[in-house]
Motif scaffolding. Sequence first.
Motif, PDB file in Angstrom:
ATOM      1  N   ARG A 150      11.129  78.225  60.922  1.00  0.00           N
ATOM      2  CA  ARG A 150      11.551  78.352  62.314  1.00  0.00           C
ATOM      3  C   ARG A 150      10.988  77.213  63.172  1.00  0.00           C
ATOM      4  NH1 ARG A 150      14.806  80.981  60.227  1.00  0.00           N
ATOM      5  NH2 ARG A 150      15.336  83.177  60.597  1.00  0.00           N
ATOM      6  N   GLN A 154      10.753  78.811  68.860  1.00  0.00           N
ATOM      7  CA  GLN A 154      10.729  80.243  68.582  1.00  0.00           C
ATOM      8  C   GLN A 154       9.318  80.776  68.348  1.00  0.00           C
ATOM      9  OE1 GLN A 154      13.691  81.384  65.599  1.00  0.00           O
ATOM     10  NE2 GLN A 154      14.788  79.484  65.967  1.00  0.00           N
ATOM     11  N   ASP A 156       6.952  81.849  70.241  1.00  0.00           N
ATOM     12  CA  ASP A 156       6.515  83.055  70.946  1.00  0.00           C
ATOM     13  C   ASP A 156       7.025  84.328  70.295  1.00  0.00           C
ATOM     14  OD1 ASP A 156       9.116  82.305  71.668  1.00  0.00           O
ATOM     15  OD2 ASP A 156       9.011  83.405  73.557  1.00  0.00           O
ATOM     16  N   GLN A 157       8.105  84.233  69.509  1.00  0.00           N
ATOM     17  CA  GLN A 157       8.655  85.411  68.841  1.00  0.00           C
ATOM     18  C   GLN A 157       7.794  85.864  67.660  1.00  0.00           C
ATOM     19  OE1 GLN A 157      12.807  84.839  67.780  1.00  0.00           O
ATOM     20  NE2 GLN A 157      13.208  83.637  69.624  1.00  0.00           N
ATOM     21  N   TRP A 158       6.874  85.000  67.229  1.00  0.00           N
ATOM     22  CA  TRP A 158       6.069  85.292  66.045  1.00  0.00           C
ATOM     23  C   TRP A 158       4.586  85.506  66.365  1.00  0.00           C
ATOM     24  CZ3 TRP A 158       8.422  85.870  61.315  1.00  0.00           C
ATOM     25  CH2 TRP A 158       9.754  85.454  61.231  1.00  0.00           C
ATOM     26  N   PRO A 164      10.621  88.861  64.539  1.00  0.00           N
ATOM     27  CA  PRO A 164      11.929  89.005  65.185  1.00  0.00           C
ATOM     28  C   PRO A 164      12.830  89.974  64.433  1.00  0.00           C
ATOM     29  CG  PRO A 164      11.287  86.712  65.103  1.00  0.00           C
ATOM     30  CD  PRO A 164      10.296  87.463  64.254  1.00  0.00           C
ATOM     31  N   ASP A 165      13.807  90.526  65.136  1.00  0.00           N
ATOM     32  CA  ASP A 165      14.641  91.589  64.567  1.00  0.00           C
ATOM     33  C   ASP A 165      15.364  91.191  63.285  1.00  0.00           C
ATOM     34  OD1 ASP A 165      13.926  93.313  66.570  1.00  0.00           O
ATOM     35  OD2 ASP A 165      15.669  92.904  67.823  1.00  0.00           O
TER      36      ASP A 165
END
Length: 363
Positions: A150, A154, A156-158, A164-165
């Motif tokens: 990634r 991205q 902040d999603q981890w 993440p979904d």
Amino acid sequence: MSDLIEGSRVTITTASGAQALAAGLADAPTARLLLPADAPRDVWEATRRLGLGGSNIAGILGLGGKYTGPRHVFEEKHGRSTFKGNEAAEIGSEIEDFIAHMFTKRSGVPTAEAPGTLVHVEHSWMRVNVDRFTFERPGPASGVLECKNRSEYQADQWEDGAVPDAPAIQCHWGMAVGGWDHGFVAALVGGNKLRWSRLERDEEMIEYLIDYCGRWFQRHVVEGIEPPADGLEATTDLLAKLWSVKAETIAEIDVAKAKELRAKHAEIKAREKAIKDELRLVENEMKLLTAENEVAQAGGKPAWTWKGNGTFASKQFAEAHPDLVEKYTHMVPALDVDRLKEEQPETYAAFRARRLVVPAKGI
């Protein structure tokens, strides 16, 4: 290997996870091997069309980001996929080994490549190609690992153990097909940060996935009924590539349906304009408060910025400084689109974008 191709379950009863790793195979409690990893590409693609894998599940649920949605899955299963591969997908595949290696180094959990495509022992449409098996104890695989590459955007999603979904759903789908009670997701973020999390089996979620996706597969793959339109960016991109335009041809639409869609379109466009006006009002107030400054802060922390880093106004520059235009103008190669259109009209048409225009005048 013949027993694997026939789909028999393979159980490893070695005394150590290292031996299981060396063998490269493991037992999946509720799955059997459908196709070995070294099967020909055309056979793999044909097998893929007859079931749903982890990435398909994310797409069906609208979690495939800007790349995959329900319509993509429908077209793919009917042999009309528009995806031809890209650099990101190629690098993602090539980097799996490194991500798995780093995961083992950080977590202490050994991994091994899966032997190929797994299929559920009761539901033949449930299939999965897991990235890696995991071994937290001697003997058969104890779980699965999803590897992701990634971008820094991205990150902040981890953070803080979050997943993440879409990757989470893919991991749960691996558990659903194989019958494991847990799985892992590991991501290389920005090329230099490894983030990984352990996910426990969620029976309620798995029951929902099997029910919803099973009905979706029956209706849209087995029966061949097209899925309804959706508002995903991925679908907009797909529809722009799906058909070769037939010039001057007409699709006859039911009058009532056409009026319904036109009314919805007009109402949403009106709301869109109102929202844009409201947004502009708020942004103008923020700009007034910022004045000549670049950064606005509140309580010692940045609230917003208004920097001169936007698009350069070439037209206004030319009008204000005609003396500098010649100095800073240079010739560059450019595609002669008009000539292409005249000499190669079919090729030109094939690469021209389509625009949806709704006339103001009613039907």
